[in-house]
Motif scaffolding. Structure first.
Motif, PDB file in Angstrom:
ATOM      1  N   VAL A  60      35.745 -13.638   2.962  1.00  0.00           N
ATOM      2  CA  VAL A  60      34.675 -12.721   2.963  1.00  0.00           C
ATOM      3  C   VAL A  60      33.238 -13.234   2.538  1.00  0.00           C
ATOM      4  O   VAL A  60      32.276 -13.200   3.209  1.00  0.00           O
ATOM      5  N   SER A  61      33.107 -14.196   1.632  1.00  0.00           N
ATOM      6  CA  SER A  61      32.113 -14.719   1.026  1.00  0.00           C
ATOM      7  C   SER A  61      31.697 -15.810   2.010  1.00  0.00           C
ATOM      8  O   SER A  61      30.217 -16.217   2.153  1.00  0.00           O
ATOM      9  N   VAL A  62      32.546 -16.477   2.685  1.00  0.00           N
ATOM     10  CA  VAL A  62      32.153 -17.512   3.678  1.00  0.00           C
ATOM     11  C   VAL A  62      31.277 -16.752   4.909  1.00  0.00           C
ATOM     12  O   VAL A  62      30.310 -17.017   5.434  1.00  0.00           O
ATOM     13  N   LEU A  63      32.083 -15.408   5.436  1.00  0.00           N
ATOM     14  CA  LEU A  63      31.404 -14.776   6.599  1.00  0.00           C
ATOM     15  C   LEU A  63      30.100 -14.175   6.058  1.00  0.00           C
ATOM     16  O   LEU A  63      29.155 -14.071   6.870  1.00  0.00           O
ATOM     17  N   ARG A  64      29.931 -13.558   4.788  1.00  0.00           N
ATOM     18  CA  ARG A  64      28.795 -13.354   4.254  1.00  0.00           C
ATOM     19  C   ARG A  64      27.493 -14.012   4.406  1.00  0.00           C
ATOM     20  O   ARG A  64      26.392 -13.695   4.942  1.00  0.00           O
ATOM     21  N   ASP A  65      27.991 -15.437   4.003  1.00  0.00           N
ATOM     22  CA  ASP A  65      26.871 -16.486   3.910  1.00  0.00           C
ATOM     23  C   ASP A  65      26.563 -16.834   5.527  1.00  0.00           C
ATOM     24  O   ASP A  65      25.400 -17.313   5.770  1.00  0.00           O
ATOM     25  N   TRP A  66      27.309 -16.829   6.451  1.00  0.00           N
ATOM     26  CA  TRP A  66      27.202 -17.017   7.690  1.00  0.00           C
ATOM     27  C   TRP A  66      26.080 -16.156   8.590  1.00  0.00           C
ATOM     28  O   TRP A  66      25.131 -16.510   8.759  1.00  0.00           O
ATOM     29  N   ARG A  67      26.490 -14.970   8.078  1.00  0.00           N
ATOM     30  CA  ARG A  67      25.468 -13.745   8.488  1.00  0.00           C
ATOM     31  C   ARG A  67      24.416 -14.003   7.907  1.00  0.00           C
ATOM     32  O   ARG A  67      22.980 -13.856   8.563  1.00  0.00           O
ATOM     33  N   GLY A  90      35.723  -6.784   4.925  1.00  0.00           N
ATOM     34  CA  GLY A  90      35.551  -7.779   5.861  1.00  0.00           C
ATOM     35  C   GLY A  90      34.714  -7.154   7.071  1.00  0.00           C
ATOM     36  O   GLY A  90      33.697  -7.795   7.298  1.00  0.00           O
ATOM     37  N   PHE A  91      34.597  -6.155   7.322  1.00  0.00           N
ATOM     38  CA  PHE A  91      33.649  -5.295   8.266  1.00  0.00           C
ATOM     39  C   PHE A  91      32.220  -5.529   7.713  1.00  0.00           C
ATOM     40  O   PHE A  91      31.341  -5.459   8.396  1.00  0.00           O
ATOM     41  N   LYS A  92      32.358  -4.878   6.548  1.00  0.00           N
ATOM     42  CA  LYS A  92      30.833  -5.047   5.750  1.00  0.00           C
ATOM     43  C   LYS A  92      30.308  -6.233   5.742  1.00  0.00           C
ATOM     44  O   LYS A  92      29.153  -6.497   5.703  1.00  0.00           O
ATOM     45  N   ALA A  93      31.044  -7.495   5.650  1.00  0.00           N
ATOM     46  CA  ALA A  93      30.594  -8.622   5.516  1.00  0.00           C
ATOM     47  C   ALA A  93      29.996  -9.106   6.839  1.00  0.00           C
ATOM     48  O   ALA A  93      29.310 -10.224   6.864  1.00  0.00           O
ATOM     49  N   GLY A  94      30.547  -8.331   7.948  1.00  0.00           N
ATOM     50  CA  GLY A  94      30.058  -8.900   9.420  1.00  0.00           C
ATOM     51  C   GLY A  94      31.178  -9.194  10.504  1.00  0.00           C
ATOM     52  O   GLY A  94      30.769  -9.952  11.572  1.00  0.00           O
ATOM     53  N   ALA A  95      32.462  -8.951   9.836  1.00  0.00           N
ATOM     54  CA  ALA A  95      33.424  -9.201  10.997  1.00  0.00           C
ATOM     55  C   ALA A  95      33.459  -8.328  12.369  1.00  0.00           C
ATOM     56  O   ALA A  95      32.772  -7.232  12.221  1.00  0.00           O
ATOM     57  N   ASP A  96      33.839  -8.785  13.407  1.00  0.00           N
ATOM     58  CA  ASP A  96      33.725  -8.154  14.673  1.00  0.00           C
ATOM     59  C   ASP A  96      35.391  -7.541  15.057  1.00  0.00           C
ATOM     60  O   ASP A  96      35.384  -6.721  15.784  1.00  0.00           O
TER      61      ASP A  96
END
Length: 222
Positions: A60-67, A90-96
């Motif tokens: 989740v932190s990885v995805l948040r930083d990508w976004r 997961g979706f809040k962090a930016g998952a599709d």
């Protein structure tokens, strides 16, 4: 299509990569959150498959930083965590998309193809450019209604061009979507692949835009 697979399981990661490569995807694997964060921010991918429970950094932190860094690649979370709170995070962090383990590889492949297609701006599952048809959910190309036999590299090039038909794709961008990160690439290898494709679909259907790259058009059969 080039996929970033983030999976720390030493058996599952390579098994998923083999299955994706069998469907003509190029695959880079990251086995921890630090490598995943770096690759996602510095390399070009059509989509990422991201586990949540990773060494060093949580998914989740990885995805948040990508976004936060402006990386808009489609991300499918693939995890054993099936609690509603994990899905929300997961979706809040930016998952599709979100797929829980255990899973069927066929479903993973179809979800990835759908994510890549939609990211390129296509709602319909079948794409056409002149006599060339592309069934995105099966990965099958056709020419004049007949199946088109392609190598993995030819499929990657043609799918990238098809998803952005009538648009110039710069040479470097196209190469980054065709080859895996550790590939030893010859300087004229892309031109060789394009040349083989032209023999199969018609010379004028892939246009060379000098100094930039390539564009797929309806063209002529010549």
């Amino acid at each position: 299509m080039r996929i970033l697979l983030v999976e720390d399981d030493a058996d599952l990661g390579p098994a998923i990569a083999r299955a994706l490569r069998a469907e003509h995807f190029a695959v880079d694997i990251a086995a921890n959150g630090i490598d995943a964060g770096h690759l996602g921010e510095t390399e070009t991918y059509d989509a990422a498959v991201l586990d949540l429970g990773l060494p060093h950094r949580d998914g989740v932190s990885v995805l948040r930083d990508w976004r936060a860094a402006g990386r808009d690649l489609p991300v499918l979370i693939l995890t054993a965590r099936d609690a509603w709170s994990d899905k929300v995070a997961g979706f809040k962090a930016g998952a599709d998309d979100y797929l829980t383990k255990p899973f069927r590889v066929e479903e993973l492949v179809m979800r990835l193809r759908a994510l890549v297609r939609r990211a390129a701006g296509h709602a319909a599952t079948r794409l056409e450019c002149g006599p060339i048809g592309f069934e995105t959910q099966t990965g099958q190309f056709e020419l004049d209604g007949l199946p088109l036999k392609l190598t993995a590299f030819e499929w990657r090039v043609l799918s990238a061009l098809m998803l952005r038909k009538d648009t110039v794709i710069e040479r470097l961008d196209l190469m980054e979507r065709v080859y895996e990160g550790d590939a030893d690439v010859d300087s004229n290898s892309l031109e060789v692949i394009v040349g083989r494709l032209r023999k199969k679909i018609g010379r004028d259907r892939i246009e060379t835009v000098r100094g930039r790259g390539y564009r797929l058009t309806a063209g002529d059969a010549a």
